[in-house]
Scaffold this motif. Structure first.
Motif, PDB file in Angstrom:
ATOM      1  N   SER A  18      -3.303  13.413  -4.679  1.00  0.00           N
ATOM      2  CA  SER A  18      -2.713  12.217  -4.067  1.00  0.00           C
ATOM      3  C   SER A  18      -3.677  11.051  -4.203  1.00  0.00           C
ATOM      4  O   SER A  18      -4.875  11.212  -3.949  1.00  0.00           O
ATOM      5  CB  SER A  18      -2.448  12.452  -2.575  1.00  0.00           C
ATOM      6  N   ILE A  19      -3.175   9.899  -4.621  1.00  0.00           N
ATOM      7  CA  ILE A  19      -4.018   8.708  -4.595  1.00  0.00           C
ATOM      8  C   ILE A  19      -3.260   7.602  -3.870  1.00  0.00           C
ATOM      9  O   ILE A  19      -2.039   7.679  -3.728  1.00  0.00           O
ATOM     10  CB  ILE A  19      -4.413   8.208  -6.009  1.00  0.00           C
ATOM     11  N   GLN A  20      -4.019   6.624  -3.383  1.00  0.00           N
ATOM     12  CA  GLN A  20      -3.379   5.505  -2.701  1.00  0.00           C
ATOM     13  C   GLN A  20      -3.549   4.241  -3.540  1.00  0.00           C
ATOM     14  O   GLN A  20      -4.669   3.902  -3.925  1.00  0.00           O
ATOM     15  CB  GLN A  20      -4.015   5.300  -1.322  1.00  0.00           C
TER      16      GLN A  20
ATOM     17  N   TYR B 231       5.218  -0.137  -3.227  1.00  0.00           N
ATOM     18  CA  TYR B 231       4.047  -0.990  -3.516  1.00  0.00           C
ATOM     19  C   TYR B 231       4.443  -2.118  -4.469  1.00  0.00           C
ATOM     20  O   TYR B 231       4.150  -3.294  -4.227  1.00  0.00           O
ATOM     21  CB  TYR B 231       2.956  -0.090  -4.112  1.00  0.00           C
TER      22      TYR B 231
ATOM     23  N   ARG C 154       0.872  -1.170   0.000  1.00  0.00           N
ATOM     24  CA  ARG C 154       0.000   0.000   0.000  1.00  0.00           C
ATOM     25  C   ARG C 154       0.912   1.225   0.000  1.00  0.00           C
ATOM     26  O   ARG C 154       1.864   1.279   0.759  1.00  0.00           O
ATOM     27  CB  ARG C 154      -0.865  -0.058   1.261  1.00  0.00           C
ATOM     28  N   GLN C 155       0.655   2.168  -0.869  1.00  0.00           N
ATOM     29  CA  GLN C 155       1.500   3.361  -0.914  1.00  0.00           C
ATOM     30  C   GLN C 155       0.708   4.550  -1.450  1.00  0.00           C
ATOM     31  O   GLN C 155      -0.136   4.390  -2.347  1.00  0.00           O
ATOM     32  CB  GLN C 155       2.729   3.099  -1.806  1.00  0.00           C
ATOM     33  N   SER C 156       0.991   5.716  -0.906  1.00  0.00           N
ATOM     34  CA  SER C 156       0.370   6.938  -1.416  1.00  0.00           C
ATOM     35  C   SER C 156       1.238   7.513  -2.526  1.00  0.00           C
ATOM     36  O   SER C 156       2.462   7.530  -2.419  1.00  0.00           O
ATOM     37  CB  SER C 156       0.245   7.977  -0.312  1.00  0.00           C
ATOM     38  N   VAL C 157       0.597   7.963  -3.599  1.00  0.00           N
ATOM     39  CA  VAL C 157       1.323   8.551  -4.720  1.00  0.00           C
ATOM     40  C   VAL C 157       0.831   9.979  -4.898  1.00  0.00           C
ATOM     41  O   VAL C 157      -0.385  10.226  -4.915  1.00  0.00           O
ATOM     42  CB  VAL C 157       1.061   7.744  -6.015  1.00  0.00           C
ATOM     43  N   HIS C 158       1.786  10.920  -4.997  1.00  0.00           N
ATOM     44  CA  HIS C 158       1.415  12.328  -5.160  1.00  0.00           C
ATOM     45  C   HIS C 158       1.782  12.789  -6.574  1.00  0.00           C
ATOM     46  O   HIS C 158       2.919  12.638  -7.006  1.00  0.00           O
ATOM     47  CB  HIS C 158       2.137  13.185  -4.124  1.00  0.00           C
TER      48      HIS C 158
ATOM     49  N   HIS D 217      -7.055   3.429 -10.313  1.00  0.00           N
ATOM     50  CA  HIS D 217      -5.983   3.967  -9.471  1.00  0.00           C
ATOM     51  C   HIS D 217      -4.729   4.287 -10.274  1.00  0.00           C
ATOM     52  O   HIS D 217      -3.905   5.086  -9.854  1.00  0.00           O
ATOM     53  CB  HIS D 217      -5.653   2.979  -8.347  1.00  0.00           C
TER      54      HIS D 217
ATOM     55  N   ALA E 159       5.268   4.418  -7.527  1.00  0.00           N
ATOM     56  CA  ALA E 159       4.974   3.698  -6.271  1.00  0.00           C
ATOM     57  C   ALA E 159       5.902   2.488  -6.156  1.00  0.00           C
ATOM     58  O   ALA E 159       5.453   1.346  -6.194  1.00  0.00           O
ATOM     59  CB  ALA E 159       3.507   3.259  -6.258  1.00  0.00           C
TER      60      ALA E 159
ATOM     61  N   ASP F 151      -6.783  -2.959  -4.950  1.00  0.00           N
ATOM     62  CA  ASP F 151      -7.264  -2.329  -6.191  1.00  0.00           C
ATOM     63  C   ASP F 151      -7.635  -3.380  -7.230  1.00  0.00           C
ATOM     64  O   ASP F 151      -8.538  -3.168  -8.043  1.00  0.00           O
ATOM     65  CB  ASP F 151      -6.160  -1.454  -6.826  1.00  0.00           C
TER      66      ASP F 151
END
Lengths: 162, 162
Positions: free
Chosen positions: A41-43, A126, A30-34, B113, A123, A48
């Protein structure tokens, strides 16, 4: 016979550890991407895609089974049925591994013809978790493949050794 | 015994036809897509993704093998080795089917995503060919699974029938 039993016991415990590692690596993918250009920002995470969730479920099932089956008494007739369950689990592992491998390849490389960009550059953590999980899960698959081939070898002598 | 032989012969011929259909459907999966807003045409085809090429190769191998193995004399000792080859081909079919299924699901639905749009709306004929090929190939897989389970059943009596 005792050496053979110890060998299959060792293989099952290794399978249990490998699938447990795979499940843990997946569950923590799991990782947040900006995206700085659009300030969004999406995770991204394993949940998914259906194929990663399948891989997680299959690995948990195989892990629990690999541990629990060692508790069956050595002389039980149920060991005959275990060969069939082993074969089923091997197929489940092969299928879910390949599905996940196919998805991570697309996520890594994108698909030029569909206009998709790879997301592993954005990411990396991830992707590393998913790739690690698939590698560990393939180890589990190899172990179950060996168990099936050993069972067939014991029963059939397919190499026709005199 | 004769009925059992006819049954496995029938299964192998059905497997041969199913995998041949899958290979043909895949080999003809190709479509031009025109994006009118940017006036660009691209061609999508099975050779865009490695997993579809793998599926094609595996189906051709299984098709040829399913036909050729029927020429082996009924009393040959080599039928013992055939069980192992059947198991290997079943795993190959399971893996390549799942990889292709995972890819076509992504191509159909996209991945929100990752910012990927599905392409089946733009290239429906291509997607239909791929989906048909995967369905036929899964039939081949089911046939090889049945062949393996029949072999295990003959050898081991895993249902413990008295």
């Amino acid at each position: 016979m005792a050496a053979k039993n110890q060998c299959t016991f060792g293989l099952r415990i290794t399978g249990c550890v490998a699938t447990l590692s795979a499940a843990l690596a997946l569950a923590t993918a799991r990782q947040s991407v900006h995206f700085s250009d659009v300030n969004v920002s999406i995770q991204v995470g394993y949940s998914d895609l259906m194929c990663y969730m399948c891989l997680l479920v299959v690995n948990v099932i195989v892990c629990v089974y690999s541990f629990a089956i060692n508790l069956l008494p050595k002389k039980s007739l149920l060991w005959r049925s275990v060969v069939v369950i082993d074969a089923m689990l091997m197929v489940l592992l092969a299928s879910s591994n390949s599905a996940a491998l196919s998805a991570i390849c697309l996520e890594r490389n994108g698909n030029f013809h569909a206009g998709w960009r790879g997301i592993c550059g954005l990411a990396p953590q991830y992707c590393d978790h998913i790739i690690g999980a698939i590698a560990a899960s393939y180890l589990g698959f190899v172990i179950y493949m060996i168990l099936l081939l050993l069972a067939i070898n014991n029963l059939l002598n397919p190499l026709l050794v005199q």
